[in-house]
Motif scaffolding. Structure first.
Motif, PDB file in Angstrom:
ATOM      1  N   ASP A  70      41.060 108.712 113.061  1.00  0.00           N
ATOM      2  CA  ASP A  70      41.017 108.958 114.505  1.00  0.00           C
ATOM      3  C   ASP A  70      41.397 107.649 115.187  1.00  0.00           C
ATOM      4  N   TYR A  71      42.648 107.563 115.602  1.00  0.00           N
ATOM      5  CA  TYR A  71      43.110 106.289 116.144  1.00  0.00           C
ATOM      6  C   TYR A  71      42.399 105.898 117.429  1.00  0.00           C
ATOM      7  N   HIS A  72      41.879 106.870 118.179  1.00  0.00           N
ATOM      8  CA  HIS A  72      41.136 106.532 119.398  1.00  0.00           C
ATOM      9  C   HIS A  72      39.880 105.714 119.041  1.00  0.00           C
ATOM     10  N   LYS A  73      39.174 106.130 117.998  1.00  0.00           N
ATOM     11  CA  LYS A  73      37.970 105.405 117.576  1.00  0.00           C
ATOM     12  C   LYS A  73      38.324 104.019 117.034  1.00  0.00           C
ATOM     13  N   ILE A  74      39.417 103.938 116.294  1.00  0.00           N
ATOM     14  CA  ILE A  74      39.817 102.644 115.734  1.00  0.00           C
ATOM     15  C   ILE A  74      40.255 101.699 116.854  1.00  0.00           C
ATOM     16  N   ILE A  75      40.975 102.220 117.840  1.00  0.00           N
ATOM     17  CA  ILE A  75      41.356 101.393 118.992  1.00  0.00           C
ATOM     18  C   ILE A  75      40.110 100.891 119.717  1.00  0.00           C
ATOM     19  N   ASP A  76      39.154 101.775 119.972  1.00  0.00           N
ATOM     20  CA  ASP A  76      37.913 101.367 120.644  1.00  0.00           C
ATOM     21  C   ASP A  76      37.195 100.277 119.859  1.00  0.00           C
ATOM     22  N   HIS A  77      37.199 100.403 118.538  1.00  0.00           N
ATOM     23  CA  HIS A  77      36.537  99.419 117.683  1.00  0.00           C
ATOM     24  C   HIS A  77      37.232  98.052 117.745  1.00  0.00           C
ATOM     25  N   CYS A  78      38.553  98.052 117.826  1.00  0.00           N
ATOM     26  CA  CYS A  78      39.336  96.811 117.754  1.00  0.00           C
ATOM     27  C   CYS A  78      39.617  96.169 119.104  1.00  0.00           C
ATOM     28  N   LYS A  79      39.487  96.915 120.170  1.00  0.00           N
ATOM     29  CA  LYS A  79      39.924  96.454 121.492  1.00  0.00           C
ATOM     30  C   LYS A  79      39.181  95.201 121.947  1.00  0.00           C
ATOM     31  N   ASN A  80      39.958  94.234 122.465  1.00  0.00           N
ATOM     32  CA  ASN A  80      39.392  93.037 123.072  1.00  0.00           C
ATOM     33  C   ASN A  80      40.390  92.521 124.107  1.00  0.00           C
ATOM     34  N   GLN A  84      44.732  93.597 124.102  1.00  0.00           N
ATOM     35  CA  GLN A  84      44.902  94.750 124.988  1.00  0.00           C
ATOM     36  C   GLN A  84      46.381  95.085 125.223  1.00  0.00           C
ATOM     37  N   GLU A  85      47.204  94.063 125.452  1.00  0.00           N
ATOM     38  CA  GLU A  85      48.637  94.272 125.700  1.00  0.00           C
ATOM     39  C   GLU A  85      49.313  94.922 124.492  1.00  0.00           C
ATOM     40  N   ILE A  86      48.976  94.461 123.294  1.00  0.00           N
ATOM     41  CA  ILE A  86      49.553  95.028 122.072  1.00  0.00           C
ATOM     42  C   ILE A  86      49.146  96.483 121.920  1.00  0.00           C
ATOM     43  N   LEU A  87      47.855  96.760 122.089  1.00  0.00           N
ATOM     44  CA  LEU A  87      47.363  98.131 121.927  1.00  0.00           C
ATOM     45  C   LEU A  87      47.985  99.072 122.949  1.00  0.00           C
ATOM     46  N   GLU A  88      48.158  98.602 124.166  1.00  0.00           N
ATOM     47  CA  GLU A  88      48.793  99.446 125.185  1.00  0.00           C
ATOM     48  C   GLU A  88      50.259  99.707 124.850  1.00  0.00           C
ATOM     49  N   THR A  89      50.926  98.722 124.292  1.00  0.00           N
ATOM     50  CA  THR A  89      52.348  98.848 123.983  1.00  0.00           C
ATOM     51  C   THR A  89      52.600  99.681 122.730  1.00  0.00           C
ATOM     52  N   LEU A  90      51.746  99.532 121.717  1.00  0.00           N
ATOM     53  CA  LEU A  90      52.042 100.108 120.404  1.00  0.00           C
ATOM     54  C   LEU A  90      51.090 101.207 119.938  1.00  0.00           C
ATOM     55  N   SER A  91      50.231 101.701 120.788  1.00  0.00           N
ATOM     56  CA  SER A  91      49.321 102.765 120.353  1.00  0.00           C
ATOM     57  C   SER A  91      50.086 104.036 120.002  1.00  0.00           C
ATOM     58  N   PRO A  92      49.559 104.804 119.057  1.00  0.00           N
ATOM     59  CA  PRO A  92      50.215 106.064 118.687  1.00  0.00           C
ATOM     60  C   PRO A  92      50.224 107.056 119.851  1.00  0.00           C
ATOM     61  N   ALA A  93      51.227 107.906 119.855  1.00  0.00           N
ATOM     62  CA  ALA A  93      51.272 109.039 120.773  1.00  0.00           C
ATOM     63  C   ALA A  93      50.659 110.241 120.057  1.00  0.00           C
ATOM     64  N   GLU A  94      50.313 111.249 120.814  1.00  0.00           N
ATOM     65  CA  GLU A  94      49.665 112.423 120.228  1.00  0.00           C
ATOM     66  C   GLU A  94      50.544 113.122 119.200  1.00  0.00           C
ATOM     67  N   ASP A  95      51.865 112.996 119.314  1.00  0.00           N
ATOM     68  CA  ASP A  95      52.744 113.675 118.354  1.00  0.00           C
ATOM     69  C   ASP A  95      53.184 112.771 117.199  1.00  0.00           C
ATOM     70  N   ASP A  96      52.621 111.563 117.095  1.00  0.00           N
ATOM     71  CA  ASP A  96      52.882 110.698 115.954  1.00  0.00           C
ATOM     72  C   ASP A  96      51.926 111.061 114.826  1.00  0.00           C
ATOM     73  N   PHE A  97      52.333 110.787 113.606  1.00  0.00           N
ATOM     74  CA  PHE A  97      51.422 110.935 112.471  1.00  0.00           C
ATOM     75  C   PHE A  97      50.530 109.698 112.418  1.00  0.00           C
ATOM     76  N   PHE A  98      49.285 109.875 111.982  1.00  0.00           N
ATOM     77  CA  PHE A  98      48.364 108.758 111.863  1.00  0.00           C
ATOM     78  C   PHE A  98      47.554 108.922 110.582  1.00  0.00           C
TER      79      PHE A  98
END
Length: 193
Positions: A70-80, A84-98
């Motif tokens: 669940d990339y949302h949970k992993i992002i929440d865990h890693c966010k600082n 933040q700029e990297i996560l906003e730029t490179l986060s998965p989209a809903e139609d990407d495989f994860f």
């Protein structure tokens, strides 16, 4: 996560984005955060071009002991504040495989190889962090599984420039990887000679 029809969009290439969801805080001296910020723009553009060409985009990431894909949970865990700029730029989209991975290689004990086979992929574009660890190990295992390896140098970051150059040289000289810059990749298989 991916749409139910995602496996119907077969393509000979896949873009694999490794470990970009990351806290980027390490005990040893590391410039990974700085180098990842520099490669985030080119990787985002490569991803956009891949999606336009119906190339599957597959994120493979450390699970941070949550063991949930669940990339949302992993992002929440890693966010600082720093990442933040990297996560906003490179986060998965809903139609990407994860997918999550337990060790360095994106193939090791993950569903990546099975997914690539179902998508009829023959060529993998390995990107992400760290170039000299997870990206290199993934490229190596992909090579052993007889995929053609692409490793755009401007979409791979390591802790140091020297470590990144070492990894790129290994991929090129040992694995036969194509290091063409991301803006020059065409997602077209070369004609056999």
């Amino acid at each position: 996560m991916s749409t139910p029809n995602a496996l119907e969009q077969k393509h000979p290439f896949a873009l694999i984005i490794i470990d970009v969801i990351n806290h980027y805080k390490f005990k040893e001296e590391s410039h990974l955060l700085e180098y990842t910020k520099k490669m985030a723009g080119p990787l985002k553009k490569l991803k956009e071009r891949a999606k336009e060409q119906k190339v599957p985009v597959i994120y493979v990431n450390d699970h941070y002991y949550m063991w949930q894909a669940d990339y949302h949970k992993i992002i929440d865990h890693c966010k600082n504040e720093e990442n933040q700029e990297i996560l906003e730029t490179l986060s998965p989209a809903e139609d990407d495989f994860f997918l999550i991975k337990p060790k360095h290689s994106a193939f090791y004990e993950s569903a990546l190889h099975t997914l690539l086979r179902q998508l009829h992929v023959k060529n993998i574009i390995v990107t992400g962090v760290a170039g000299n660890i997870s990206v290199l190990f993934t490229a190596n295992e992909g090579y052993m599984k007889e995929y053609t390896i692409y490793a755009p140098a401007d979409c791979i970051a390591s802790n140091t420039k020297e470590a990144n150059e070492f990894a790129l040289n290994m991929m090129k000289n040992v694995l036969g990887a194509d290091l063409t810059e991301s803006s020059e990749l065409t997602f077209t298989e070369p004609k056999e000679k």
